[in-house]
Design a protein around this motif. Sequence first.
Motif, PDB file in Angstrom:
ATOM      1  N   ALA A 169       7.482  -9.672  13.324  1.00  0.00           N
ATOM      2  CA  ALA A 169       8.025  -8.636  14.140  1.00  0.00           C
ATOM      3  C   ALA A 169       7.590  -8.802  15.220  1.00  0.00           C
ATOM      4  CB  ALA A 169       8.019  -7.252  13.921  1.00  0.00           C
ATOM      5  N   SER A 170       8.345  -9.329  16.535  1.00  0.00           N
ATOM      6  CA  SER A 170       7.798  -9.724  18.044  1.00  0.00           C
ATOM      7  C   SER A 170       7.276  -8.352  18.653  1.00  0.00           C
ATOM      8  CB  SER A 170       8.743 -10.474  18.724  1.00  0.00           C
ATOM      9  OG  SER A 170       9.817  -9.650  18.871  1.00  0.00           O
ATOM     10  N   PHE A 171       6.881  -8.579  19.760  1.00  0.00           N
ATOM     11  CA  PHE A 171       6.553  -7.228  20.529  1.00  0.00           C
ATOM     12  C   PHE A 171       7.854  -6.869  21.261  1.00  0.00           C
ATOM     13  CE2 PHE A 171       6.069  -4.947  24.511  1.00  0.00           C
ATOM     14  CZ  PHE A 171       5.028  -4.222  24.007  1.00  0.00           C
ATOM     15  N   ASP A 172       8.790  -7.517  21.459  1.00  0.00           N
ATOM     16  CA  ASP A 172       9.920  -7.055  21.897  1.00  0.00           C
ATOM     17  C   ASP A 172      10.518  -6.102  20.788  1.00  0.00           C
ATOM     18  OD1 ASP A 172       9.523  -7.943  24.377  1.00  0.00           O
ATOM     19  OD2 ASP A 172      10.993  -9.993  23.828  1.00  0.00           O
ATOM     20  N   ARG A 173      10.418  -6.538  19.676  1.00  0.00           N
ATOM     21  CA  ARG A 173      11.365  -5.735  18.561  1.00  0.00           C
ATOM     22  C   ARG A 173      10.139  -4.563  18.328  1.00  0.00           C
ATOM     23  NH1 ARG A 173      12.613  -8.170  12.654  1.00  0.00           N
ATOM     24  NH2 ARG A 173      14.645  -8.729  13.840  1.00  0.00           N
ATOM     25  N   LEU A 205       3.545   0.885  12.392  1.00  0.00           N
ATOM     26  CA  LEU A 205       3.429  -0.526  11.674  1.00  0.00           C
ATOM     27  C   LEU A 205       4.203  -0.628  10.295  1.00  0.00           C
ATOM     28  CD1 LEU A 205      -0.029  -1.936  12.843  1.00  0.00           C
ATOM     29  CD2 LEU A 205       2.048  -1.787  14.239  1.00  0.00           C
ATOM     30  N   ASP A 206       3.857   0.228   9.567  1.00  0.00           N
ATOM     31  CA  ASP A 206       4.736   0.080   8.546  1.00  0.00           C
ATOM     32  C   ASP A 206       6.210   0.087   8.567  1.00  0.00           C
ATOM     33  OD1 ASP A 206       2.269  -0.386   6.766  1.00  0.00           O
ATOM     34  OD2 ASP A 206       2.094   1.812   6.158  1.00  0.00           O
ATOM     35  N   ASP A 207       6.610   1.223   9.404  1.00  0.00           N
ATOM     36  CA  ASP A 207       7.923   1.316   9.551  1.00  0.00           C
ATOM     37  C   ASP A 207       8.671   0.319  10.267  1.00  0.00           C
ATOM     38  OD1 ASP A 207      10.206   3.173   9.561  1.00  0.00           O
ATOM     39  OD2 ASP A 207      10.022   3.648  11.556  1.00  0.00           O
ATOM     40  N   LEU A 208       7.851  -0.526  10.977  1.00  0.00           N
ATOM     41  CA  LEU A 208       8.313  -1.664  11.796  1.00  0.00           C
ATOM     42  C   LEU A 208       8.536  -2.892  10.749  1.00  0.00           C
ATOM     43  CD1 LEU A 208       8.928  -3.282  14.383  1.00  0.00           C
ATOM     44  CD2 LEU A 208       6.156  -3.833  14.473  1.00  0.00           C
ATOM     45  N   ILE A 209       7.772  -2.966   9.792  1.00  0.00           N
ATOM     46  CA  ILE A 209       7.741  -3.947   8.733  1.00  0.00           C
ATOM     47  C   ILE A 209       8.960  -3.731   8.059  1.00  0.00           C
ATOM     48  CG2 ILE A 209       6.669  -4.637   6.728  1.00  0.00           C
ATOM     49  CD1 ILE A 209       4.138  -4.257   7.880  1.00  0.00           C
TER      50      ILE A 209
END
Length: 302
Positions: A105-109, A142-146
């Motif tokens: 996951a990039s910063f933009d994402r 972060l877990d949600d981003l993953i």
Amino acid sequence: MSDFLLRINGDTRCPGGINVPANQDDWASGVFSAKLVKSAASTRADGTKAGPPKVGDRVYIWVIESGTKTRGHGLTGIARVEDVSEASDSYLLATSGLELLKNPASFDRAYAHAPSAKIIAAVKAYRPERIWSLSDTDTEVLDDLIAVSGGLQETDQEDPIGEAIERNLDDIEAELPRRKQSWIKPRPGQAEFRRQSLERHGGKCAFTGTGVEAVLEAAHVIPHTGAAEFERSENNLLLRRDIHALFDLFLLSIEPDSGTILVSAQLDGSPYEELRGKFVDHKLAASALRFHYKQFCETVST
């Protein structure tokens, strides 16, 4: 136990200098380096100071996307800290239980997904390397981003190249002496293999950095046998023609753990000796690299 975000440079902080691992084997040593800041071992999203990671803590590994020493893809994996030691300018974190994201996951994402999250805002405000101490809310972000990035890879994921080596070992052994001969003719599909190699390696020789396309060749690490698995991008390097020849002769190779160039003693006194110990961002499957390294060791011992 606490959670931390390691924002690190890929070239100097990741195992083997591998910025974007293809699988867990690429980061097999599990030792990461994180910048040591004397004023604060880590920083919280609100700017307050905190301590360093300790044994048993969880670390989220974010390889910075761009810079002079990094070519990462963002949030890439999670691991547990097994040991912590302190060097002159960094913490050395030995980890275990590494899990990689299916899609880093990039910063933009991250920003598009959670623009108001405190940890994302903090990273936006401070882009260089840093250890971030995470709150429960930060960890949830972060877990949600993953999760929205596709989740984590299966830890027992298949290794198609490794499995193909076992199935085709006789064919590989028959091909090894043949590929050392200069009379090998071009094969169907070789032009496409080379095009993919040029794109994957940025049009430069992985060992020397040479960018003259006319002298660059796509090199199979495991010889071409007709098996489809060996035509995968994880089984090719882009090499200058002379380097390719020496690589096929197993007089040059890459040390799997460190990612550094190995040079046979037969080349001592030649310009190729200067390559010894140089780091290579090889992008190879671990099974392919281990196979070539084994052949190199057998060659230099005879």
